[in-house]
Structures are given as C-alpha cells and as structure tokens.
Design a protein around this motif. Structure first.
Motif, PDB file in Angstrom:
ATOM      1  N   CYS A 140       0.835  -1.201   0.000  1.00 14.16           N
ATOM      2  CA  CYS A 140       0.000   0.000   0.000  1.00 14.16           C
ATOM      3  C   CYS A 140       0.878   1.262   0.000  1.00 14.16           C
ATOM      4  O   CYS A 140       1.896   1.316   0.692  1.00 14.16           O
ATOM      5  CB  CYS A 140      -0.887  -0.009   1.239  1.00 14.16           C
ATOM      6  SG  CYS A 140      -2.007   1.392   1.310  1.00 14.16           S
ATOM      7  N   ALA A 204      -7.771   2.094  -3.753  1.00 14.28           N
ATOM      8  CA  ALA A 204      -8.472   1.890  -2.476  1.00 14.28           C
ATOM      9  C   ALA A 204      -9.071   3.206  -2.000  1.00 14.28           C
ATOM     10  O   ALA A 204      -8.410   3.993  -1.316  1.00 14.28           O
ATOM     11  CB  ALA A 204      -7.509   1.312  -1.436  1.00 14.28           C
ATOM     12  N   THR A 205     -10.300   3.453  -2.403  1.00 17.27           N
ATOM     13  CA  THR A 205     -10.967   4.694  -2.008  1.00 17.27           C
ATOM     14  C   THR A 205     -12.475   4.516  -2.099  1.00 17.27           C
ATOM     15  O   THR A 205     -12.960   3.617  -2.809  1.00 17.27           O
ATOM     16  CB  THR A 205     -10.527   5.872  -2.906  1.00 17.27           C
ATOM     17  OG1 THR A 205     -11.125   7.078  -2.428  1.00 17.27           O
ATOM     18  CG2 THR A 205     -10.924   5.676  -4.367  1.00 17.27           C
ATOM     19  N   HIS A 206     -13.207   5.390  -1.393  1.00 18.65           N
ATOM     20  CA  HIS A 206     -14.668   5.442  -1.527  1.00 18.65           C
ATOM     21  C   HIS A 206     -15.071   6.773  -2.150  1.00 18.65           C
ATOM     22  O   HIS A 206     -16.245   7.133  -2.147  1.00 18.65           O
ATOM     23  CB  HIS A 206     -15.332   5.295  -0.157  1.00 18.65           C
ATOM     24  CG  HIS A 206     -14.725   4.214   0.676  1.00 18.65           C
ATOM     25  ND1 HIS A 206     -13.697   4.442   1.557  1.00 18.65           N
ATOM     26  CD2 HIS A 206     -14.974   2.893   0.715  1.00 18.65           C
ATOM     27  CE1 HIS A 206     -13.340   3.301   2.121  1.00 18.65           C
ATOM     28  NE2 HIS A 206     -14.094   2.350   1.628  1.00 18.65           N
ATOM     29  N   GLN A 228     -10.613  -1.357  -4.148  1.00 16.56           N
ATOM     30  CA  GLN A 228     -10.622  -1.939  -2.803  1.00 16.56           C
ATOM     31  C   GLN A 228     -11.329  -0.961  -1.876  1.00 16.56           C
ATOM     32  O   GLN A 228     -11.106   0.248  -1.942  1.00 16.56           O
ATOM     33  CB  GLN A 228      -9.195  -2.213  -2.317  1.00 16.56           C
ATOM     34  CG  GLN A 228      -8.500  -3.307  -3.137  1.00 16.56           C
ATOM     35  CD  GLN A 228      -7.165  -3.741  -2.567  1.00 16.56           C
ATOM     36  OE1 GLN A 228      -6.625  -3.122  -1.657  1.00 16.56           O
ATOM     37  NE2 GLN A 228      -6.611  -4.820  -3.120  1.00 16.56           N
TER      38      GLN A 228
HETATM   39  P1  FDA Z   1     -12.827   9.951   2.025  1.00 20.15           P
HETATM   40  O1  FDA Z   1     -12.465   9.695   3.447  1.00 20.15           O
HETATM   41  O2  FDA Z   1     -12.804  11.364   1.536  1.00 20.15           O
HETATM   42  O3  FDA Z   1     -14.235   9.298   1.750  1.00 20.15           O
HETATM   43  C1  FDA Z   1     -14.963   9.478   0.562  1.00 20.15           C
HETATM   44  C2  FDA Z   1     -16.428   9.150   0.848  1.00 20.15           C
HETATM   45  O4  FDA Z   1     -16.530   7.775   1.251  1.00 20.15           O
HETATM   46  C3  FDA Z   1     -17.006   9.929   2.031  1.00 20.15           C
HETATM   47  O5  FDA Z   1     -17.554  11.139   1.599  1.00 20.15           O
HETATM   48  C4  FDA Z   1     -18.052   8.967   2.549  1.00 20.15           C
HETATM   49  O6  FDA Z   1     -19.204   8.996   1.740  1.00 20.15           O
HETATM   50  C5  FDA Z   1     -17.404   7.628   2.359  1.00 20.15           C
HETATM   51  N1  FDA Z   1     -16.616   7.213   3.536  1.00 20.15           N
HETATM   52  C6  FDA Z   1     -15.272   7.128   3.630  1.00 20.15           C
HETATM   53  N2  FDA Z   1     -14.900   6.675   4.840  1.00 20.15           N
HETATM   54  C7  FDA Z   1     -16.041   6.472   5.536  1.00 20.15           C
HETATM   55  C8  FDA Z   1     -16.306   5.979   6.834  1.00 20.15           C
HETATM   56  N3  FDA Z   1     -15.324   5.623   7.656  1.00 20.15           N
HETATM   57  N4  FDA Z   1     -17.594   5.888   7.238  1.00 20.15           N
HETATM   58  C9  FDA Z   1     -18.588   6.215   6.392  1.00 20.15           C
HETATM   59  N5  FDA Z   1     -18.396   6.680   5.131  1.00 20.15           N
HETATM   60  C10 FDA Z   1     -17.139   6.806   4.702  1.00 20.15           C
HETATM   61  N6  FDA Z   1      -4.647   3.819   4.983  1.00 20.15           N
HETATM   62  C11 FDA Z   1      -3.350   3.756   5.335  1.00 20.15           C
HETATM   63  O7  FDA Z   1      -2.793   4.742   5.811  1.00 20.15           O
HETATM   64  N7  FDA Z   1      -2.653   2.578   5.155  1.00 20.15           N
HETATM   65  C12 FDA Z   1      -3.212   1.475   4.617  1.00 20.15           C
HETATM   66  O8  FDA Z   1      -2.550   0.447   4.463  1.00 20.15           O
HETATM   67  C13 FDA Z   1      -4.584   1.545   4.221  1.00 20.15           C
HETATM   68  N8  FDA Z   1      -5.196   0.483   3.652  1.00 20.15           N
HETATM   69  C14 FDA Z   1      -6.464   0.629   3.148  1.00 20.15           C
HETATM   70  C15 FDA Z   1      -7.065  -0.421   2.448  1.00 20.15           C
HETATM   71  C16 FDA Z   1      -8.305  -0.239   1.865  1.00 20.15           C
HETATM   72  C17 FDA Z   1      -8.934  -1.365   1.113  1.00 20.15           C
HETATM   73  C18 FDA Z   1      -8.981   1.026   1.973  1.00 20.15           C
HETATM   74  C19 FDA Z   1     -10.302   1.270   1.313  1.00 20.15           C
HETATM   75  C20 FDA Z   1      -8.398   2.033   2.694  1.00 20.15           C
HETATM   76  C21 FDA Z   1      -7.167   1.850   3.298  1.00 20.15           C
HETATM   77  N9  FDA Z   1      -6.593   2.858   4.053  1.00 20.15           N
HETATM   78  C22 FDA Z   1      -5.274   2.749   4.436  1.00 20.15           C
HETATM   79  C23 FDA Z   1      -7.425   3.989   4.524  1.00 20.15           C
HETATM   80  C24 FDA Z   1      -7.338   5.187   3.605  1.00 20.15           C
HETATM   81  O9  FDA Z   1      -6.072   5.781   3.724  1.00 20.15           O
HETATM   82  C25 FDA Z   1      -8.402   6.241   3.973  1.00 20.15           C
HETATM   83  O10 FDA Z   1      -8.195   6.651   5.277  1.00 20.15           O
HETATM   84  C26 FDA Z   1      -9.838   5.769   3.811  1.00 20.15           C
HETATM   85  O11 FDA Z   1      -9.987   4.925   2.718  1.00 20.15           O
HETATM   86  C27 FDA Z   1     -10.791   6.942   3.607  1.00 20.15           C
HETATM   87  O12 FDA Z   1     -10.441   7.657   2.451  1.00 20.15           O
HETATM   88  P2  FDA Z   1     -11.306   7.699   1.085  1.00 20.15           P
HETATM   89  O13 FDA Z   1     -10.347   7.601  -0.027  1.00 20.15           O
HETATM   90  O14 FDA Z   1     -12.362   6.676   1.116  1.00 20.15           O
HETATM   91  O15 FDA Z   1     -11.874   9.159   1.040  1.00 20.15           O
END
Ligand code: FDA
Length: 282
Positions: A140, A204-206, A228
């Motif tokens: 990652c 890996a993002t939402h 993911q």
């Molecule tokens: P963001 O947090 O901006 O979320 C985008 C949208 O998704 C939000 O507006 C909401 O709708 C929804 N959402 C996101 N998180 C939510 C929550 N907790 N509850 C409810 N809704 C939510 N980090 C790291 O430092 N080391 C690592 O090894 C990993 N590994 C990893 C694996 C996988 C499969 C994922 C998906 C994530 C990680 N992460 C990680 C975590 C990553 O760094 C990050 O903190 C989260 O994925 C949230 O970021 P988003 O990209 O989803 O964007």
C-alpha cells in the motif's frame, strides 16, 4: 467491560467482522456471494512483544489455511508492525516470508499495509527485498505523503503490485498534503501514473471523483485494476461497481484490538463523529 467498549463498540461494529476468525470467514463468505473478494486483516498494531508477534504470525498462517479449506475468495492484509518491524528488519522479514511461503502453497496473496511515516522507508525496503523471492505480494502507498510519487515510480519500475489509498494517520504538514483537495489532486496524479506504467494495481478509495477517474482511464487504456474498499463503507457503490463489471475487494478486519482502527474510521466522516457524540449523550 471498559468505558471505551461501552461507548465505541456499537459504532465500531459496523467496520469490523467480529472478534474471531470464524466471524471473518462468515463475513467473507457472504461478501463473496455478492461478488466481492475479501482481504482479511487481524486488528492490532505497533507491538514489540515477541509473544504477541508470534501469535499474529500463527493466526495469519491459520487464516491462509482456513481460506483454502473453506474455499473462500480472500487474500490477507498485514501490518509490518504486527510482524515485528520494531524489532528489526530481519526479524520482520522472517515473519513475512513465513506468510508468503504459506500463501504461495495455496496460490494466495499477501497485501502489506502502510503505517505511519516513521515506518515508510523500512516498509518499502523490506517489501523490495522480499519481492526478489516472492511475487505474491503487494504494497500500500499513501497519496497524502508528498514523497509517494517517487516511491511509486521506484515500485513500478520493479514491477510491484501496489494499492493506492489516501492515508489514514495523523502526520505533520511538512511531509503530507493536509487538505482533502490537495490529497485528491495528488491521488489523481498517482492514478494517471498507475494507468500509464502499472498493471493489476488496486485503487483503495470510496471517493466518487477518484472512482470515476479510474473508470474513465480504464475505459481508454484497458489496463486491469481493482477497487478496494473497507467493510462497512459504501455498500451500494460496491454493488454498482460489481454490476458494471469491475472487481471489488473488501478489507475485512477482525479481532479484539478494534479501537485504533475504529477511531481512524470514525474520524473519516463528520456524520460518524456526530454518531459518536450522540453516544455520549444519554
Ligand atoms: P474519504 O475519506 O474522503 O471518503 C470518501 C467518501 O466515502 C465519504 O464522503 C463517505 O461517503 C465515504 N466514507 C469514507 N470513509 C467512511 C467511513 N469511515 N464511514 C462512512 N463513510 C465513509 N490507509 C493507510 O494509511 N494505510 C493502509 O494500508 C490503508 N489500507 C487501506 C485499504 C483499503 C482497502 C482502503 C479502502 C483504505 C485503506 N486505508 C489505508 C485507509 C485510507 O487511507 C483512507 O483513510 C480511507 O480509505 C478513507 O479515504 P477515502 O479515499 O475513502 O476518502
């Protein structure tokens, strides 16, 4: 039951499979039936206690055996600090090799999570070192770190499999992009680099903006990749992506040490903070 359990556990449950391996296997089985692959992780991090490290390693070996025995579609995802990176790179490398050897026997794959910045250099050099012998592993990288574009170039030039995420730890602003907008900008640059030079990587993002960009670049390049996402987050989006023909893998953590992981998840969304605050109000 401690105060943290009473207050946080009901909210944390959304993000974890349960406390036992059979909980994780059951969640994984039901996600598989929805077309989603699993990626099982044992909760727990940052330990120098050799007994504890040994128990994480034995449990990961057991997970790999169970995945095979139960015919589950799942990889594993491990944290270097669970495998003893604090006790030295050689010690950690030995443990990682044990997992990779078992995973190879079952045609399985080991993802290595990226932890906070004091571990970045060691994690990358450990990964590149072990990768000379094992190809069934991926690493990652975090888009919030300013150094990641260089790290990604290095990883891609050695044909590494990479998972790109935003980054989840509290870091100082001289090394990370702090605002979501600047993290997203960097994430976009890195997605372009992945589609130009990489293969079989994981986004890996939402975040819809980043998901849409990946879909568009996939359409124009045909480069294979997967999404993911985390257990408990954006289930509707996962089904939508599956129905559009994309591969989706879900990070499925389980175990008793759920607090640090759950706090990171709860922090990620204002609504979660609101739910948390409400838990304090009778
Ligand atoms: P963001 O947090 O901006 O979320 C985008 C949208 O998704 C939000 O507006 C909401 O709708 C929804 N959402 C996101 N998180 C939510 C929550 N907790 N509850 C409810 N809704 C939510 N980090 C790291 O430092 N080391 C690592 O090894 C990993 N590994 C990893 C694996 C996988 C499969 C994922 C998906 C994530 C990680 N992460 C990680 C975590 C990553 O760094 C990050 O903190 C989260 O994925 C949230 O970021 P988003 O990209 O989803 O964007």
């Amino acid at each position: 039951m401690g105060l943290s359990n009473t207050l946080f556990l009901p909210l944390a449950k959304k993000f974890i499979a349960g406390e036992t391996l059979s909980d994780a296997i059951e969640v994984c089985r039901s996600r598989n039936s929805a077309g989603i692959s699993g990626m099982i992780n044992i909760l727990g991090e940052h330990t120098s206690d050799e007994e504890k490290i040994k128990s994480y390693v034995s449990e990961y070996l057991l997970i790999l055996k169970q995945i095979k025995k139960e015919n589950i579609d799942s990889s594993i995802s491990v944290k270097p600090s669970q495998l003893g990176i604090d006790l030295g790179l050689d010690y950690c490398k030995n443990n990682l090799i044990k997992l990779l050897t078992e995973a190879s026997k079952h045609d399985n794959f080991v993802w290595v999570d990226m932890e906070d910045s004091p571990y970045t250099d060691d994690t990358i050099s450990l990964f590149l070192d072990v990768k000379k012998e094992f190809s069934n592993m991926g690493l990652c990288v975090q888009a919030y770190l300013k150094r990641t574009e260089d790290d990604l170039n290095q990883l891609l030039s050695s044909n590494s499999q990479v998972r790109l995420c935003k980054g989840a730890y509290n870091e100082s602003d001289d090394i990370v992009y702090k605002k979501n907008k600047t993290v997203v900008n960097n994430f976009e640059i890195l997605i372009h680099n992945l589609f130009n030079q990489g293969n079989d990587f994981a986004i890996a993002t939402h975040d819809d903006k980043l998901i849409d960009l990946s879909i568009n670049l996939h359409k124009s390049t045909n480069v294979p990749f997967e999404f993911q996402m985390l257990l408990g987050v954006r289930d509707k989006k996962k089904s939508e992506l599956i129905s559009q023909g994309h591969k989706v893998t879900e990070y499925i953590p389980y175990g008793k040490e759920w607090l640090p992981y759950s706090i990171r998840r709860l922090n990620e969304r204002k609504r979660n903070i609101f739910l948390l605050a409400r838990a304090f109000i009778p």
